[in-house]
Design a protein around this motif. Structure first.
Motif, PDB file in Angstrom:
ATOM      1  N   ARG A 188       0.868  -1.186   0.000  1.00  0.00           N
ATOM      2  CA  ARG A 188       0.000   0.000   0.000  1.00  0.00           C
ATOM      3  C   ARG A 188       0.898   1.227   0.000  1.00  0.00           C
ATOM      4  O   ARG A 188       1.674   1.402   0.936  1.00  0.00           O
ATOM      5  CB  ARG A 188      -0.862   0.067   1.249  1.00  0.00           C
ATOM      6  CG  ARG A 188      -1.611  -1.184   1.584  1.00  0.00           C
ATOM      7  CD  ARG A 188      -2.972  -1.199   0.908  1.00  0.00           C
ATOM      8  NE  ARG A 188      -3.574  -2.508   1.086  1.00  0.00           N
ATOM      9  CZ  ARG A 188      -4.469  -2.776   2.029  1.00  0.00           C
ATOM     10  NH1 ARG A 188      -4.847  -1.829   2.845  1.00  0.00           N
ATOM     11  NH2 ARG A 188      -4.986  -3.976   2.126  1.00  0.00           N
ATOM     12  N   VAL A 189       0.786   2.031  -1.012  1.00  0.00           N
ATOM     13  CA  VAL A 189       1.643   3.215  -1.110  1.00  0.00           C
ATOM     14  C   VAL A 189       0.811   4.486  -0.918  1.00  0.00           C
ATOM     15  O   VAL A 189      -0.216   4.662  -1.565  1.00  0.00           O
ATOM     16  CB  VAL A 189       2.367   3.266  -2.476  1.00  0.00           C
ATOM     17  CG1 VAL A 189       3.171   4.555  -2.614  1.00  0.00           C
ATOM     18  CG2 VAL A 189       3.288   2.063  -2.653  1.00  0.00           C
ATOM     19  N   ARG A 190       1.247   5.333   0.000  1.00  0.00           N
ATOM     20  CA  ARG A 190       0.565   6.605   0.235  1.00  0.00           C
ATOM     21  C   ARG A 190       1.564   7.738   0.106  1.00  0.00           C
ATOM     22  O   ARG A 190       2.714   7.614   0.515  1.00  0.00           O
ATOM     23  CB  ARG A 190      -0.050   6.632   1.625  1.00  0.00           C
ATOM     24  CG  ARG A 190      -1.038   5.510   1.792  1.00  0.00           C
ATOM     25  CD  ARG A 190      -1.760   5.570   3.102  1.00  0.00           C
ATOM     26  NE  ARG A 190      -2.613   4.403   3.159  1.00  0.00           N
ATOM     27  CZ  ARG A 190      -2.418   3.357   3.947  1.00  0.00           C
ATOM     28  NH1 ARG A 190      -1.422   3.352   4.783  1.00  0.00           N
ATOM     29  NH2 ARG A 190      -3.219   2.338   3.905  1.00  0.00           N
ATOM     30  N   LEU A 191       1.094   8.839  -0.453  1.00  0.00           N
ATOM     31  CA  LEU A 191       1.997   9.953  -0.715  1.00  0.00           C
ATOM     32  C   LEU A 191       1.768  11.098   0.268  1.00  0.00           C
ATOM     33  O   LEU A 191       0.626  11.453   0.562  1.00  0.00           O
ATOM     34  CB  LEU A 191       1.748  10.455  -2.145  1.00  0.00           C
ATOM     35  CG  LEU A 191       2.918  11.206  -2.781  1.00  0.00           C
ATOM     36  CD1 LEU A 191       3.965  10.217  -3.274  1.00  0.00           C
ATOM     37  CD2 LEU A 191       2.448  12.077  -3.928  1.00  0.00           C
ATOM     38  N   VAL A 192       2.865  11.641   0.779  1.00  0.00           N
ATOM     39  CA  VAL A 192       2.808  12.884   1.548  1.00  0.00           C
ATOM     40  C   VAL A 192       3.551  13.941   0.741  1.00  0.00           C
ATOM     41  O   VAL A 192       4.673  13.706   0.293  1.00  0.00           O
ATOM     42  CB  VAL A 192       3.462  12.730   2.934  1.00  0.00           C
ATOM     43  CG1 VAL A 192       3.622  14.095   3.608  1.00  0.00           C
ATOM     44  CG2 VAL A 192       2.635  11.814   3.822  1.00  0.00           C
ATOM     45  N   VAL A 193       2.901  15.077   0.539  1.00  0.00           N
ATOM     46  CA  VAL A 193       3.574  16.194  -0.120  1.00  0.00           C
ATOM     47  C   VAL A 193       4.006  17.170   0.981  1.00  0.00           C
ATOM     48  O   VAL A 193       3.182  17.785   1.647  1.00  0.00           O
ATOM     49  CB  VAL A 193       2.654  16.875  -1.157  1.00  0.00           C
ATOM     50  CG1 VAL A 193       3.438  17.948  -1.911  1.00  0.00           C
ATOM     51  CG2 VAL A 193       2.075  15.843  -2.130  1.00  0.00           C
ATOM     52  N   ASN A 194       5.318  17.253   1.160  1.00  0.00           N
ATOM     53  CA  ASN A 194       5.875  18.078   2.238  1.00  0.00           C
ATOM     54  C   ASN A 194       6.316  19.431   1.683  1.00  0.00           C
ATOM     55  O   ASN A 194       6.572  19.575   0.492  1.00  0.00           O
ATOM     56  CB  ASN A 194       7.053  17.339   2.874  1.00  0.00           C
ATOM     57  CG  ASN A 194       7.582  18.036   4.116  1.00  0.00           C
ATOM     58  OD1 ASN A 194       6.861  18.808   4.775  1.00  0.00           O
ATOM     59  ND2 ASN A 194       8.832  17.774   4.466  1.00  0.00           N
ATOM     60  N   MET A 195       6.419  20.366   2.577  1.00  0.00           N
ATOM     61  CA  MET A 195       6.917  21.723   2.265  1.00  0.00           C
ATOM     62  C   MET A 195       6.045  22.427   1.225  1.00  0.00           C
ATOM     63  O   MET A 195       6.568  23.127   0.351  1.00  0.00           O
ATOM     64  CB  MET A 195       8.379  21.676   1.796  1.00  0.00           C
ATOM     65  CG  MET A 195       9.306  20.964   2.769  1.00  0.00           C
ATOM     66  SD  MET A 195      11.015  21.268   2.417  1.00  0.00           S
ATOM     67  CE  MET A 195      11.785  19.767   2.995  1.00  0.00           C
ATOM     68  N   VAL A 196       4.720  22.234   1.329  1.00  0.00           N
ATOM     69  CA  VAL A 196       3.834  22.941   0.380  1.00  0.00           C
ATOM     70  C   VAL A 196       3.788  24.426   0.758  1.00  0.00           C
ATOM     71  O   VAL A 196       3.961  24.799   1.919  1.00  0.00           O
ATOM     72  CB  VAL A 196       2.403  22.328   0.339  1.00  0.00           C
ATOM     73  CG1 VAL A 196       2.444  20.875  -0.100  1.00  0.00           C
ATOM     74  CG2 VAL A 196       1.679  22.475   1.675  1.00  0.00           C
ATOM     75  N   GLN A 197       3.541  25.254  -0.251  1.00  0.00           N
ATOM     76  CA  GLN A 197       3.570  26.711  -0.040  1.00  0.00           C
ATOM     77  C   GLN A 197       2.190  27.267   0.282  1.00  0.00           C
ATOM     78  O   GLN A 197       2.068  28.364   0.810  1.00  0.00           O
ATOM     79  CB  GLN A 197       4.128  27.405  -1.292  1.00  0.00           C
ATOM     80  CG  GLN A 197       5.536  26.957  -1.678  1.00  0.00           C
ATOM     81  CD  GLN A 197       6.553  27.266  -0.594  1.00  0.00           C
ATOM     82  OE1 GLN A 197       6.507  28.329   0.031  1.00  0.00           O
ATOM     83  NE2 GLN A 197       7.482  26.339  -0.336  1.00  0.00           N
ATOM     84  N   TYR A 198       1.132  26.553  -0.117  1.00  0.00           N
ATOM     85  CA  TYR A 198      -0.219  27.026   0.190  1.00  0.00           C
ATOM     86  C   TYR A 198      -1.122  25.828   0.418  1.00  0.00           C
ATOM     87  O   TYR A 198      -0.807  24.706  -0.040  1.00  0.00           O
ATOM     88  CB  TYR A 198      -0.760  27.913  -0.948  1.00  0.00           C
ATOM     89  CG  TYR A 198      -0.808  27.222  -2.286  1.00  0.00           C
ATOM     90  CD1 TYR A 198      -1.937  26.497  -2.699  1.00  0.00           C
ATOM     91  CD2 TYR A 198       0.288  27.279  -3.149  1.00  0.00           C
ATOM     92  CE1 TYR A 198      -1.961  25.860  -3.927  1.00  0.00           C
ATOM     93  CE2 TYR A 198       0.263  26.638  -4.377  1.00  0.00           C
ATOM     94  CZ  TYR A 198      -0.863  25.940  -4.755  1.00  0.00           C
ATOM     95  OH  TYR A 198      -0.880  25.289  -5.962  1.00  0.00           O
ATOM     96  N   GLU A 199      -2.222  26.044   1.148  1.00  0.00           N
ATOM     97  CA  GLU A 199      -3.139  24.964   1.477  1.00  0.00           C
ATOM     98  C   GLU A 199      -3.759  24.398   0.207  1.00  0.00           C
ATOM     99  O   GLU A 199      -4.213  25.159  -0.652  1.00  0.00           O
ATOM    100  CB  GLU A 199      -4.243  25.513   2.387  1.00  0.00           C
ATOM    101  CG  GLU A 199      -4.816  24.468   3.308  1.00  0.00           C
ATOM    102  CD  GLU A 199      -5.925  25.055   4.175  1.00  0.00           C
ATOM    103  OE1 GLU A 199      -5.712  26.134   4.754  1.00  0.00           O
ATOM    104  OE2 GLU A 199      -6.988  24.425   4.225  1.00  0.00           O
ATOM    105  N   GLY A 200      -3.747  23.124   0.075  1.00  0.00           N
ATOM    106  CA  GLY A 200      -4.343  22.488  -1.100  1.00  0.00           C
ATOM    107  C   GLY A 200      -3.333  22.161  -2.188  1.00  0.00           C
ATOM    108  O   GLY A 200      -3.637  21.441  -3.135  1.00  0.00           O
TER     109      GLY A 200
END
Ligand code: ATP
Ligand code: MG
Length: 286
Positions: A188-200
């Motif tokens: 099961r692979v899940r992605l986290v997007v880190n260091m985003v600049q804005y919500e969404g």
């Protein structure tokens, strides 16, 4: 004489009888280095421990073992001491915040496959015990496509791939997911997007990414969530305290809370828990 294969079979039997293991082993990895794996692993683990979950973290990064630094924990012994017979697994756990158990992997992590005889018995016995007392084990790994990292990652039933919105990080995340799906399509692979600049931003990045992965790899990764770029993360690292504990109202800590809720909302796959992880490691490293 009982050989290693028979001991493994016994381990499998123990893992389905009398009670199925309920622990989860979740590896955290990335294609590109420096995207925030260690911080996300250490803070997810800390947050769940603070919530009263019995949680452990294993530092599986051989190059730069950083989990204890981020958590401000002294971990004098590692799995190598277990493999060499100097310590039991139960003796090397360093106490972290809120009862979090911290295991240092060290280079000995990959030598577990060479365990035999009495040491293997002790190790398996301690794993059964760990499985019983621990609900979630996070494994922080190194970045990239090295064989050592891949074998560790595909031994876990659940994998969190960390990326940033940058194209280079996404390309490398694609690369690691490609290898995971080829080597163990059941992961099961899940992605986290880190260091985003804005919500969404994380969801937008993920939607595009998922499209590419589905099209070219015929595999469906899931979205775990985003963590904003937050100066409190860097501050907490300098202070050697997890931000989930030191700055619980920071944006990054709130994001970790959401990741944890999503993660716990997913039913864990029946893959033998922590015992299953090590069982597959013993096999994959041989
Ligand atoms: N959300 C964030 N906001 C601000 N800084 C961050 C964030 N996440 C990580 N960092 C910073 O980025 C750097 C790398 O983080 P970390 O060590 O967790 O990455 P890593 O993926 O484990 O790296 P490696 O590949 O070397 O193991 C650290 O200095 C950390 O403080
Ligand atoms: Mg790291």
């Amino acid at each position: 004489m009982i050989d290693q294969a028979e001991r493994l079979r016994q381990l499998v039997r123990q893992s389905i009888h009398p009670l199925p293991p309920r622990s989860r082993a979740i590896a955290i990895t990335s294609g590109k280095g420096g995207v925030g794996k260690t911080n996300i692993a250490a803070n997810l683990a800390t947050y769940l421990a603070l919530q009263g979950q019995r949680t452990a973290i294993l530092d599986g990064d051989l190059g730069l073992a950083n989990v204890n630094i981020v958590l401000g924990v002294a971990a004098p012994y590692d799995i190598g001491h277990v493999v060499s017979g100097h310590k039991r697994l139960s003796e090397i756990a360093a106490p972290g915040p809120a009862g979090l158990q911290v295991f240092a992997g060290g280079s000995g992590l990959y030598d577990v496959a060479n365990l035999s005889g009495q040491r293997l018995d002790s190790f398996l016995h301690d794993l059964v015990e760990l499985d019983r007392i621990c609900e979630t084990l996070f494994i922080d790994t190194g970045a990239g496509l090295s064989e050592a990292v891949i074998r560790l990652v595909i031994s876990a039933a659940e994998v969190i791939v960390v990326t940033t919105p940058e194209p280079t990080a996404l390309t490398d995340a694609y690369g690691i997911i490609k290898v995971i799906t080829r080597r163990n399509p059941a992961t099961r692979v899940r992605l986290v997007v880190n260091m985003v600049q804005y919500e969404g931003e994380g969801q937008l990045v993920f939607n595009q990414f998922q499209g590419v992965v589905e099209r070219f790899l015929q595999f469906r990764p899931h979205y775990l969530g985003e963590v904003p770029q937050d100066p409190m993360v860097t501050r907490a690292v300098r202070e050697q305290k997890p931000f989930a504990l030191a700055y619980p109202n920071s944006k990054a800590a709130k994001a970790i809370e959401r990741l944890a809720a999503n993660l716990m909302g997913w039913q864990a796959p029946t893959a033998g828990g922590i015992r299953g992880l090590f069982q597959r490691m013993l096999r994959n490293y041989r």
